[in-house]
Scaffold this active site. Structure first.
Site, PDB file in Angstrom:
ATOM      1  N   LYS A  49     -18.797  29.404 -32.407  1.00 49.59           N
ATOM      2  CA  LYS A  49     -19.739  30.344 -33.016  1.00 49.59           C
ATOM      3  C   LYS A  49     -21.062  29.629 -33.251  1.00 49.59           C
ATOM      4  O   LYS A  49     -21.094  28.470 -33.624  1.00 49.59           O
ATOM      5  CB  LYS A  49     -19.187  30.880 -34.340  1.00 49.59           C
ATOM      6  CG  LYS A  49     -18.010  31.837 -34.203  1.00 49.59           C
ATOM      7  CD  LYS A  49     -17.604  32.373 -35.570  1.00 49.59           C
ATOM      8  CE  LYS A  49     -16.478  33.398 -35.469  1.00 49.59           C
ATOM      9  NZ  LYS A  49     -15.197  32.759 -35.129  1.00 49.59           N
ATOM     10  N   THR A  50     -22.155  30.310 -33.025  1.00 45.86           N
ATOM     11  CA  THR A  50     -23.543  29.809 -33.065  1.00 45.86           C
ATOM     12  C   THR A  50     -23.829  28.802 -31.960  1.00 45.86           C
ATOM     13  O   THR A  50     -24.901  28.230 -31.914  1.00 45.86           O
ATOM     14  CB  THR A  50     -23.941  29.201 -34.433  1.00 45.86           C
ATOM     15  OG1 THR A  50     -23.305  27.922 -34.630  1.00 45.86           O
ATOM     16  CG2 THR A  50     -23.622  30.130 -35.579  1.00 45.86           C
ATOM     17  N   LYS A  54     -21.691  22.527 -35.024  1.00 45.63           N
ATOM     18  CA  LYS A  54     -22.303  22.527 -36.344  1.00 45.63           C
ATOM     19  C   LYS A  54     -21.730  23.613 -37.260  1.00 45.63           C
ATOM     20  O   LYS A  54     -21.758  23.475 -38.495  1.00 45.63           O
ATOM     21  CB  LYS A  54     -23.811  22.727 -36.227  1.00 45.63           C
ATOM     22  CG  LYS A  54     -24.555  21.563 -35.600  1.00 45.63           C
ATOM     23  CD  LYS A  54     -24.822  20.476 -36.609  1.00 45.63           C
ATOM     24  CE  LYS A  54     -25.754  19.413 -36.065  1.00 45.63           C
ATOM     25  NZ  LYS A  54     -26.094  18.398 -37.057  1.00 45.63           N
ATOM     26  N   SER A  79     -33.778  21.680 -37.350  1.00 46.21           N
ATOM     27  CA  SER A  79     -34.577  22.155 -36.220  1.00 46.21           C
ATOM     28  C   SER A  79     -33.827  23.160 -35.365  1.00 46.21           C
ATOM     29  O   SER A  79     -34.397  23.733 -34.444  1.00 46.21           O
ATOM     30  CB  SER A  79     -35.010  20.969 -35.350  1.00 46.21           C
ATOM     31  OG  SER A  79     -33.872  20.331 -34.808  1.00 46.21           O
ATOM     32  N   TYR A 117     -29.032  35.843 -37.224  1.00 44.59           N
ATOM     33  CA  TYR A 117     -28.200  35.500 -38.373  1.00 44.59           C
ATOM     34  C   TYR A 117     -28.836  35.849 -39.714  1.00 44.59           C
ATOM     35  O   TYR A 117     -28.235  35.607 -40.767  1.00 44.59           O
ATOM     36  CB  TYR A 117     -27.836  34.013 -38.321  1.00 44.59           C
ATOM     37  CG  TYR A 117     -27.151  33.646 -37.026  1.00 44.59           C
ATOM     38  CD1 TYR A 117     -25.999  34.305 -36.620  1.00 44.59           C
ATOM     39  CD2 TYR A 117     -27.668  32.659 -36.182  1.00 44.59           C
ATOM     40  CE1 TYR A 117     -25.377  33.989 -35.422  1.00 44.59           C
ATOM     41  CE2 TYR A 117     -27.054  32.336 -34.989  1.00 44.59           C
ATOM     42  CZ  TYR A 117     -25.905  33.004 -34.606  1.00 44.59           C
ATOM     43  OH  TYR A 117     -25.294  32.691 -33.418  1.00 44.59           O
ATOM     44  N   ASP A 174      -7.301   7.724 -23.706  1.00 46.32           N
ATOM     45  CA  ASP A 174      -7.674   6.306 -23.703  1.00 46.32           C
ATOM     46  C   ASP A 174      -9.062   6.083 -24.290  1.00 46.32           C
ATOM     47  O   ASP A 174      -9.313   5.087 -24.972  1.00 46.32           O
ATOM     48  CB  ASP A 174      -7.622   5.752 -22.277  1.00 46.32           C
ATOM     49  CG  ASP A 174      -6.215   5.819 -21.690  1.00 46.32           C
ATOM     50  OD1 ASP A 174      -5.264   5.470 -22.406  1.00 46.32           O
ATOM     51  OD2 ASP A 174      -6.081   6.245 -20.529  1.00 46.32           O
ATOM     52  N   GLY A 182     -27.586  12.447 -35.738  1.00 46.06           N
ATOM     53  CA  GLY A 182     -27.473  12.131 -37.152  1.00 46.06           C
ATOM     54  C   GLY A 182     -26.143  11.518 -37.536  1.00 46.06           C
ATOM     55  O   GLY A 182     -26.026  10.903 -38.593  1.00 46.06           O
ATOM     56  N   ASN A 246     -24.412   7.635 -45.230  1.00 46.98           N
ATOM     57  CA  ASN A 246     -23.022   8.085 -45.211  1.00 46.98           C
ATOM     58  C   ASN A 246     -22.392   7.986 -43.828  1.00 46.98           C
ATOM     59  O   ASN A 246     -21.207   7.666 -43.694  1.00 46.98           O
ATOM     60  CB  ASN A 246     -22.911   9.528 -45.719  1.00 46.98           C
ATOM     61  CG  ASN A 246     -23.014   9.633 -47.225  1.00 46.98           C
ATOM     62  OD1 ASN A 246     -22.740   8.676 -47.941  1.00 46.98           O
ATOM     63  ND2 ASN A 246     -23.406  10.790 -47.717  1.00 46.98           N
ATOM     64  N   LYS A 278     -19.561  25.691 -14.654  1.00 41.00           N
ATOM     65  CA  LYS A 278     -20.064  27.016 -15.054  1.00 41.00           C
ATOM     66  C   LYS A 278     -20.105  27.166 -16.574  1.00 41.00           C
ATOM     67  O   LYS A 278     -19.907  28.253 -17.111  1.00 41.00           O
ATOM     68  CB  LYS A 278     -19.208  28.145 -14.441  1.00 41.00           C
ATOM     69  CG  LYS A 278     -18.818  27.950 -12.990  1.00 41.00           C
ATOM     70  CD  LYS A 278     -20.017  27.717 -12.074  1.00 41.00           C
ATOM     71  CE  LYS A 278     -19.572  27.476 -10.634  1.00 41.00           C
ATOM     72  NZ  LYS A 278     -20.683  27.045  -9.753  1.00 41.00           N
ATOM     73  N   ASN A 317     -26.777  25.592 -26.964  1.00 43.60           N
ATOM     74  CA  ASN A 317     -28.004  26.294 -27.332  1.00 43.60           C
ATOM     75  C   ASN A 317     -29.183  25.706 -26.551  1.00 43.60           C
ATOM     76  O   ASN A 317     -29.832  24.771 -26.997  1.00 43.60           O
ATOM     77  CB  ASN A 317     -28.241  26.174 -28.840  1.00 43.60           C
ATOM     78  CG  ASN A 317     -27.205  26.958 -29.614  1.00 43.60           C
ATOM     79  OD1 ASN A 317     -26.882  28.089 -29.262  1.00 43.60           O
ATOM     80  ND2 ASN A 317     -26.665  26.364 -30.657  1.00 43.60           N
TER      81      ASN A 317
END
Length: 332
Positions: A49-50, A54, A79, A117, A174, A182, A246, A278, A317
């Site tokens: 989805k999207t 992410k 971004s 969205y 393997d 990020g 982190n 494809k 995207n």
């Protein structure tokens, strides 16, 4: 240095997001298996989805916010892919999403966030994303900031890619090749892979050559930023964010290698996936394919010993028109 998440956090995230995310397919390709002399498994997050992995992290963070009693709004700066992911996660959970996007963000991604969205979008200078987000956050009582890659809830959610991949593959791979920007995808999935397969799997991260902060950080043992202080304009726009406090400790401790790919090779491999599989991946996903086909990978991880290889195709995207123009400019 202790890590911000454990495998138990990834396990919990897996159960938490399961009702919301798409269980994306693992595809094989005779073409890629033949030219690499390996059994290659592609985890296709372009079908999420999207359009990218992410959505997993955004959903886990949003659900944890709700479970903790929150519900006012979620806020982030991004971004593109995280922006779309949090916008949809907010919409699916009836929570307003406020997204700060830099004025150089891809137009297609901005339109998706705002029009598809239905998030509240604030455009800002690329250097003022956090400052702008802080201002929006301060204006919304009880709102929650969800960082695109450094939030532990996001990192754990991204690790669910490999939770699925592990189930779908059965026997250990393997090598697993994961794109790194990020570091949320790389770190979350490294935790999941090490917990399931231990030292039997080699974890190799893939990064654009012209934005190689992760490789330089990994090799020096110290967190590095972009050379010159700003990211160069890579075709893999989803991988320009640097590692942070982190994500870096997990990458440093759990990953085996980071390899970089030139801009021309990123585009060549993106085009190969379009034509042969494809699957309309974005160039950020082409970086992992570039590592798979590179001479460096062949030398360090010979096919005779490392036969079964997984590649995470992180998203789809893509601005097709602009990408084709770039391919033509580079002679791809």
């Amino acid at each position: 240095m202790p890590h911000c998440i454990s495998s138990a956090d990834v396990d919990a995230a897996y159960e938490r997001v399961k009702p919301y995310v798409t269980r994306t397919p693992v595809l094989t390709s005779t073409f890629f298996s033949t030219i690499s002399s390996r059994d290659v498994q592609f985890k296709c997050e372009a079908f999420q989805k999207t359009g990218s992995f992410k959505f997993r992290g955004a959903t886990n963070a949003t659900r944890m916010y709700i479970e903790g009693g929150g519900g006012a709004a979620v806020v982030t700066h991004s971004s593109g892919n995280h922006a779309q992911a949090l916008a949809l996660a907010g919409s699916m959970n009836d929570i307003p999403a406020h997204i700060i996007m830099p004025n150089n963000a891809p137009e297609a991604k901005r339109r998706a966030v705002e029009d598809t969205y239905k998030a509240n979008v604030t455009i800002c200078d690329p250097t003022k994303r956090q400052e702008t987000a802080d201002g929006v956050l301060a204006s919304l009582d009880g709102a929650e900031f969800i960082h695109p890659s450094e939030d532990p809830r996001v990192i754990a959610g991204q690790g669910t890619v490999s939770k699925e991949f592990i189930e779908q593959c059965g026997e250990p791979l393997d090598v697993v090749i994961i794109p790194v920007g990020g570091g949320g995808l790389a770190s979350g999935n490294s935790v999941a892979l090490r917990a399931a397969w231990g030292d039997n799997v080699k974890i190799v991260l893939a990064e654009p050559e012209i934005v190689d902060d992760a490789k330089r950080s990994f090799e020096s043992g110290e967190l590095q930023g972009h050379e010159g202080g700003a990211a160069k304009p890579s075709v893999a726009d989803g991988l320009k964010t640097t590692l942070g406090p982190n994500t870096f400790p997990i990458v440093k401790d759990l990953c085996d290698d980071i390899m970089t790919v030139s801009e021309k090779e990123i585009l060549r491999c993106t085009k190969l996936v379009w034509e042969r599989m494809k699957v309309m991946i974005e160039p950020s996903a082409g970086v992992g394919v570039g590592v798979l086909l590179s001479d460096e990978f062949k030398e360090k991880y010979p096919a005779g010993k490392y036969k079964r290889v997984g590649v995470v195709l992180c998203g789809g995207n893509v601005d097709v028109g602009k990408t084709i123009v770039k391919m033509q400019e580079m002679g791809v």
